[in-house]
Design a protein around this motif. Structure first.
Motif, PDB file in Angstrom:
ATOM      1  N   VAL A  78       0.825  -1.122  -0.022  1.00  0.00           N
ATOM      2  CA  VAL A  78       0.101  -0.082   0.145  1.00  0.00           C
ATOM      3  C   VAL A  78       0.937   1.269   0.150  1.00  0.00           C
ATOM      4  O   VAL A  78       0.439   2.321   0.401  1.00  0.00           O
ATOM      5  CB  VAL A  78      -1.213   0.075   1.276  1.00  0.00           C
ATOM      6  N   ARG A  79       2.212   1.013  -0.278  1.00  0.00           N
ATOM      7  CA  ARG A  79       3.195   2.347  -0.500  1.00  0.00           C
ATOM      8  C   ARG A  79       3.305   3.042   0.728  1.00  0.00           C
ATOM      9  O   ARG A  79       3.435   4.340   0.711  1.00  0.00           O
ATOM     10  CB  ARG A  79       2.984   3.168  -1.779  1.00  0.00           C
ATOM     11  N   ASP A  80       3.186   2.410   1.828  1.00  0.00           N
ATOM     12  CA  ASP A  80       3.390   2.745   3.123  1.00  0.00           C
ATOM     13  C   ASP A  80       2.530   4.106   3.563  1.00  0.00           C
ATOM     14  O   ASP A  80       3.104   5.054   3.880  1.00  0.00           O
ATOM     15  CB  ASP A  80       4.899   3.139   3.374  1.00  0.00           C
ATOM     16  N   HIS A  87       8.712   4.970   9.923  1.00  0.00           N
ATOM     17  CA  HIS A  87       9.024   4.917  11.347  1.00  0.00           C
ATOM     18  C   HIS A  87       9.769   3.727  11.777  1.00  0.00           C
ATOM     19  O   HIS A  87      10.728   3.912  12.616  1.00  0.00           O
ATOM     20  CB  HIS A  87       7.596   5.329  12.072  1.00  0.00           C
ATOM     21  N   PHE A  88       9.488   2.619  11.272  1.00  0.00           N
ATOM     22  CA  PHE A  88      10.162   1.485  11.738  1.00  0.00           C
ATOM     23  C   PHE A  88      11.868   1.464  11.304  1.00  0.00           C
ATOM     24  O   PHE A  88      12.684   1.405  12.077  1.00  0.00           O
ATOM     25  CB  PHE A  88       9.399   0.091  11.169  1.00  0.00           C
ATOM     26  N   LEU A  89      11.860   2.074   9.916  1.00  0.00           N
ATOM     27  CA  LEU A  89      13.311   2.183   9.511  1.00  0.00           C
ATOM     28  C   LEU A  89      14.008   3.015  10.316  1.00  0.00           C
ATOM     29  O   LEU A  89      15.389   2.931  10.532  1.00  0.00           O
ATOM     30  CB  LEU A  89      13.284   2.381   7.981  1.00  0.00           C
ATOM     31  N   ALA A  90      13.316   4.459  10.463  1.00  0.00           N
ATOM     32  CA  ALA A  90      14.077   5.327  11.355  1.00  0.00           C
ATOM     33  C   ALA A  90      14.526   4.724  12.701  1.00  0.00           C
ATOM     34  O   ALA A  90      15.439   4.928  13.454  1.00  0.00           O
ATOM     35  CB  ALA A  90      12.934   6.638  11.459  1.00  0.00           C
ATOM     36  N   GLY A  91      13.574   3.857  13.159  1.00  0.00           N
ATOM     37  CA  GLY A  91      13.896   3.245  14.651  1.00  0.00           C
ATOM     38  C   GLY A  91      15.222   2.388  14.590  1.00  0.00           C
ATOM     39  O   GLY A  91      16.001   2.366  15.552  1.00  0.00           O
ATOM     40  N   GLN A 109      10.327   0.485  -9.646  1.00  0.00           N
ATOM     41  CA  GLN A 109      11.066   1.634 -10.573  1.00  0.00           C
ATOM     42  C   GLN A 109      12.051   2.245  -9.803  1.00  0.00           C
ATOM     43  O   GLN A 109      12.369   3.298 -10.666  1.00  0.00           O
ATOM     44  CB  GLN A 109       9.796   2.448 -10.891  1.00  0.00           C
ATOM     45  N   GLY A 110      12.666   2.051  -8.820  1.00  0.00           N
ATOM     46  CA  GLY A 110      13.612   2.707  -8.161  1.00  0.00           C
ATOM     47  C   GLY A 110      13.200   3.995  -7.477  1.00  0.00           C
ATOM     48  O   GLY A 110      14.263   4.685  -7.296  1.00  0.00           O
ATOM     49  N   ARG A 111      12.064   4.042  -6.989  1.00  0.00           N
ATOM     50  CA  ARG A 111      11.563   5.209  -6.367  1.00  0.00           C
ATOM     51  C   ARG A 111      11.485   4.959  -4.817  1.00  0.00           C
ATOM     52  O   ARG A 111      10.991   3.688  -4.606  1.00  0.00           O
ATOM     53  CB  ARG A 111      10.194   5.714  -6.833  1.00  0.00           C
ATOM     54  N   ILE A 112      12.002   5.836  -4.011  1.00  0.00           N
ATOM     55  CA  ILE A 112      11.976   5.545  -2.597  1.00  0.00           C
ATOM     56  C   ILE A 112      10.430   5.590  -1.980  1.00  0.00           C
ATOM     57  O   ILE A 112      10.019   6.684  -2.200  1.00  0.00           O
ATOM     58  CB  ILE A 112      12.881   6.392  -1.713  1.00  0.00           C
ATOM     59  N   VAL A 113      10.081   4.548  -1.398  1.00  0.00           N
ATOM     60  CA  VAL A 113       8.476   4.521  -0.754  1.00  0.00           C
ATOM     61  C   VAL A 113       9.020   4.659   0.837  1.00  0.00           C
ATOM     62  O   VAL A 113       7.905   5.594   1.312  1.00  0.00           O
ATOM     63  CB  VAL A 113       7.893   3.348  -1.084  1.00  0.00           C
ATOM     64  N   SER A 114       9.645   4.354   1.384  1.00  0.00           N
ATOM     65  CA  SER A 114       9.974   4.335   2.861  1.00  0.00           C
ATOM     66  C   SER A 114      11.428   4.559   3.051  1.00  0.00           C
ATOM     67  O   SER A 114      12.285   4.163   2.686  1.00  0.00           O
ATOM     68  CB  SER A 114       9.415   3.260   3.566  1.00  0.00           C
ATOM     69  N   SER A 115      11.711   5.377   3.917  1.00  0.00           N
ATOM     70  CA  SER A 115      12.977   5.643   4.549  1.00  0.00           C
ATOM     71  C   SER A 115      13.321   6.117   5.958  1.00  0.00           C
ATOM     72  O   SER A 115      12.454   6.742   6.416  1.00  0.00           O
ATOM     73  CB  SER A 115      13.839   6.601   3.558  1.00  0.00           C
ATOM     74  N   SER A 116      14.410   5.977   6.438  1.00  0.00           N
ATOM     75  CA  SER A 116      14.730   6.360   7.818  1.00  0.00           C
ATOM     76  C   SER A 116      15.000   7.908   7.782  1.00  0.00           C
ATOM     77  O   SER A 116      14.851   8.549   8.756  1.00  0.00           O
ATOM     78  CB  SER A 116      16.107   5.627   8.295  1.00  0.00           C
ATOM     79  N   VAL A 121      12.055  10.250   0.757  1.00  0.00           N
ATOM     80  CA  VAL A 121      11.042   9.588   0.361  1.00  0.00           C
ATOM     81  C   VAL A 121      10.647  10.349  -1.198  1.00  0.00           C
ATOM     82  O   VAL A 121      10.535  11.526  -1.278  1.00  0.00           O
ATOM     83  CB  VAL A 121       9.778   9.626   1.175  1.00  0.00           C
ATOM     84  N   GLY A 122      10.216   9.500  -2.131  1.00  0.00           N
ATOM     85  CA  GLY A 122       9.926  10.056  -3.335  1.00  0.00           C
ATOM     86  C   GLY A 122      11.047  10.233  -4.262  1.00  0.00           C
ATOM     87  O   GLY A 122      10.921  10.370  -5.515  1.00  0.00           O
ATOM     88  N   GLN A 123      12.268  10.081  -3.910  1.00  0.00           N
ATOM     89  CA  GLN A 123      13.321  10.344  -4.656  1.00  0.00           C
ATOM     90  C   GLN A 123      13.757   8.922  -5.456  1.00  0.00           C
ATOM     91  O   GLN A 123      13.445   7.876  -5.138  1.00  0.00           O
ATOM     92  CB  GLN A 123      14.854  10.675  -3.849  1.00  0.00           C
ATOM     93  N   GLN A 124      14.420   9.326  -6.575  1.00  0.00           N
ATOM     94  CA  GLN A 124      14.619   8.155  -7.581  1.00  0.00           C
ATOM     95  C   GLN A 124      16.154   7.740  -7.328  1.00  0.00           C
ATOM     96  O   GLN A 124      17.061   8.260  -7.281  1.00  0.00           O
ATOM     97  CB  GLN A 124      14.622   8.863  -8.960  1.00  0.00           C
ATOM     98  N   VAL A 125      16.245   6.594  -7.050  1.00  0.00           N
ATOM     99  CA  VAL A 125      17.711   5.994  -6.932  1.00  0.00           C
ATOM    100  C   VAL A 125      18.158   4.976  -8.143  1.00  0.00           C
ATOM    101  O   VAL A 125      17.327   4.487  -8.758  1.00  0.00           O
ATOM    102  CB  VAL A 125      17.852   5.097  -5.751  1.00  0.00           C
ATOM    103  N   ALA A 126      19.325   5.199  -8.478  1.00  0.00           N
ATOM    104  CA  ALA A 126      19.908   4.466  -9.613  1.00  0.00           C
ATOM    105  C   ALA A 126      20.643   3.310  -9.145  1.00  0.00           C
ATOM    106  O   ALA A 126      21.336   3.278  -8.210  1.00  0.00           O
ATOM    107  CB  ALA A 126      20.921   5.361 -10.403  1.00  0.00           C
ATOM    108  N   SER A 127      20.362   2.077  -9.795  1.00  0.00           N
ATOM    109  CA  SER A 127      20.976   0.810  -9.413  1.00  0.00           C
ATOM    110  C   SER A 127      22.275   0.757 -10.088  1.00  0.00           C
ATOM    111  O   SER A 127      22.279   0.883 -11.279  1.00  0.00           O
ATOM    112  CB  SER A 127      19.960  -0.351  -9.902  1.00  0.00           C
TER     113      SER A 127
END
Length: 588
Positions: A78-80, A87-91, A109-116, A121-127
């Motif tokens: 559900v895309r967090d 919150h879990f990743l930040a903890g 697609q390489g888009r950040i859905v959840s992050s500490s 959140v929402g940024q695109q990352v390159a693999s």
């Protein structure tokens, strides 16, 4: 005077040559020993650092595998939306403090859905291409190459498998602070005498290093690729470039993994310059050179003194020998000097002591021989009353009106007369006691029976006999009759010496190999000067004694391979301490 001059020249020559030879040998051996020890330490340290790195990487990989399979990761479905996963990743990041720079979950697609870090959140990352991979706990973890620099990072990524449908939900990305690896290597080099550490991957690329190598700009290069040992040797000697200006000793250890992690095949190098490693030996050589000059001066003065003093110990040794021959008493031996004269003095003094000890042993053996002759004379006379006592005791036991206490006392009479009869039989042979008949015996039972046998005599003198039996394993292999005789002799000795109202205490303790029996009293004790003589035959201080009881005790204990000594008890009187081996060895 000619002899003195000859000795002077001889001492000068021998002293100087010996000093030079010893200095040379000491330097060579010290250099070899120090270098061998350094090589051994480098190999051990390299193996230890490699094991620590494998353990650290295993823990990080295990974290990635475990976290990727948590139920909360399914919030990616559900895309967090409620930010519960963020919150879990930040903890997690806060809990591991500086281990992780960032924890993120990205979609396919390489888009950040959840992050500490909420800002990501929402940024695109390159693999990036896969550098290394490992499988743990049914999860495949991939690693990207570390980034060079003081604050480098290592990225780990693991797929997030959907539990509700086929396929993956994306990736869990763990950004490790790679400077933690460099810090660990810096820590390992502290106090290491110029040592540097390096970690090479399978291709020989320098992926982590201690500070001096990082400052030389060698990270992510292959300048040290050829330093990996391929012959199985853990230590090698190499030219120092590009690490040092001089030769270096290199200790290498290959990664072997940790637990179910097979490792990445990295190689740990510990490098130490030879000149810094052997600096203590070089300082020692300079010290030796200075000492040689001092020795040359001292040799002249010492040679003169030695030539004058060489006759003094010989004169003292002659006086010692004459004094012993005249008085048959050992006097204070002369102080042994160094060299051949000292060895002669020690050997001669030891020979005189051995002669004196042999004489004492001969006297002791003569006394015991007298005991044997006396035994053979009186044994036949003793057997007759013993037989009468035993027969009388057996007849008394048949009396129906005999009380239980009386029956017990009659049993004591019968058993003791039988034991005495066997002892008399043994005394008929010689003064030497018969060899013990070893069986497993509970010494605590023997102590209880011995106390009971002497209960009437103790009550008569109002002497209290207590037992503190603390031995955890009181069973030893011994001759029950002979050990009973030992206990009775020592208890009787105490009863005879104590006044009315005295106290005797029997205590035991043990260890894995030995059982200790302490028999102590609060009597007058034993003069320290006489404690070594109380076990001699016919030595006694008590009026009416004959001096055989303790001699027999010592013979029996020695025959069991044990020892007995006389000490002072904490009660203020005498203490007899017996040491019995659990299994007799080397009994004499």
């Amino acid at each position: 005077m000619t002899i003195r001059k000859t000795l002077l020249v001889a001492f000068l020559s021998v002293g100087l040559l010996s000093a030079i030879l010893l200095a040379s040998l000491a330097f060579v051996k010290a250099r070899e020993a120090v270098q061998a020890e350094i090589e051994r330490n480098l190999a051990i340290q390299a193996t230890g650092v490699a094991a620590d790195i494998d353990k650290m990487m295993f823990e990080r990989l295990q974290n990635a595998a475990t976290w990727s399979q948590l139920d909360i990761m399914q919030d990616m479905q559900v895309r967090d939306v409620d930010k519960r996963l963020s919150h879990f990743l930040a903890g997690l990041q806060a809990g591991y403090q500086d281990v992780y720079l960032d924890l993120s979950c990205v979609d396919p697609q390489g888009r950040i859905v959840s992050s500490s870090d909420a800002a990501r959140v929402g940024q695109q990352v390159a693999s990036q291409p896969v550098w290394l991979g490992a499988s743990l706990s049914n999860a495949r973890i991939e690693l990207e190459s570390p980034v060079a620099g003081e604050a480098g990072a290592l990225l780990m990524r693991v797929p997030l498998v959907s539990t509700f449908a086929s396929g993956t939900l994306g990736q869990l990305r763990l950004k490790l602070d790679w400077s933690e690896m460099n810090d660990m290597l810096d820590q390992a080099t502290r106090g290491g005498g110029g040592r540097t550490l390096a970690i090479l991957d399978r291709e020989g690329r320098l992926i982590a290093a201690s500070r001096s190598l990082r400052e030389r700009g060698l990270l992510l290069g292959t300048a040290l690729a050829g330093w990996r040992t391929g012959t199985g040797q853990a230590v090698s000697l190499r030219a120092g470039a590009p690490v040092a200006a001089s030769e270096v000793i290199v200790g290498a250890a290959r990664s072997h993994g940790y637990a179910n992690f097979a490792g990445f095949g990295w190689t740990t190098l510990i490098i130490q310059p030879v000149d810094q490693a052997l600096a203590p030996v070089h300082r020692m050589a300079l010290i030796f050179l200075g000492l040689l000059g001092l020795i040359a001066l001292l040799t002249v003065s010492m040679a003169t003194w030695v030539s004058r003093e060489i006759a003094r110990p010989i004169t003292a040794l002659t006086g010692f020998a004459r004094g012993y021959m005249r008085n048959k008493v050992l006097q204070v031996p002369p102080v042994a000097q160094g060299g051949e004269v000292g060895e002669l003095t020690e050997a001669f003094v030891q020979m005189v002591r051995d002669i004196d000890q042999s004489q004492q042993n001969l006297v002791r053996a003569s006394k015991l021989a007298v005991v044997g002759e006396m035994s053979s004379v009186i044994a036949h006379e003793v057997r007759t009353p013993l037989g009468i006592l035993r027969s009388s005791a057996q007849m008394l036991q048949r009396e129906s009106a005999l009380s239980d206490e009386g029956r017990e006392l009659v049993g004591f009479i019968e058993s003791e007369t039988e034991r005495l009869n066997r002892l008399v039989s043994a005394m008929l042979d010689t003064a030497r006691p018969r060899a013990p008949s070893y069986v497993a015996v509970d010494v605590h039972d023997l102590i209880g029976k011995s106390i009971a046998m002497l209960g009437a005599q103790a009550d008569k003198k109002q002497v209290s006999v207590t037992a503190s039996l603390l031995a955890a394993q009181p069973v030893v292999e011994c001759d029950a009759e002979q050990m009973t005789q030992v206990l009775l002799n020592l208890l009787m000795n105490g009863l005879q010496i104590l006044a009315q109202g005295g106290h005797i205490e029997i205590a035991t303790h043990d260890d894995a190999r030995t059982l200790f029996i302490d028999i102590a009293d609060d009597g007058p004790g034993i003069d320290p000067a006489e404690r070594a003589r109380v076990f001699e035959a016919f030595f006694f201080k008590r009026e009416g004694g004959i001096g055989l009881g303790l001699a027999i005790v010592q013979q029996i204990v020695s025959a069991h391979g044990g020892e007995i000594e006389a000490l002072e008890s904490r009660l203020g009187g005498a203490l007899f301490r017996i040491r019995l081996p659990r299994t007799p060895t080397g009994a004499v």
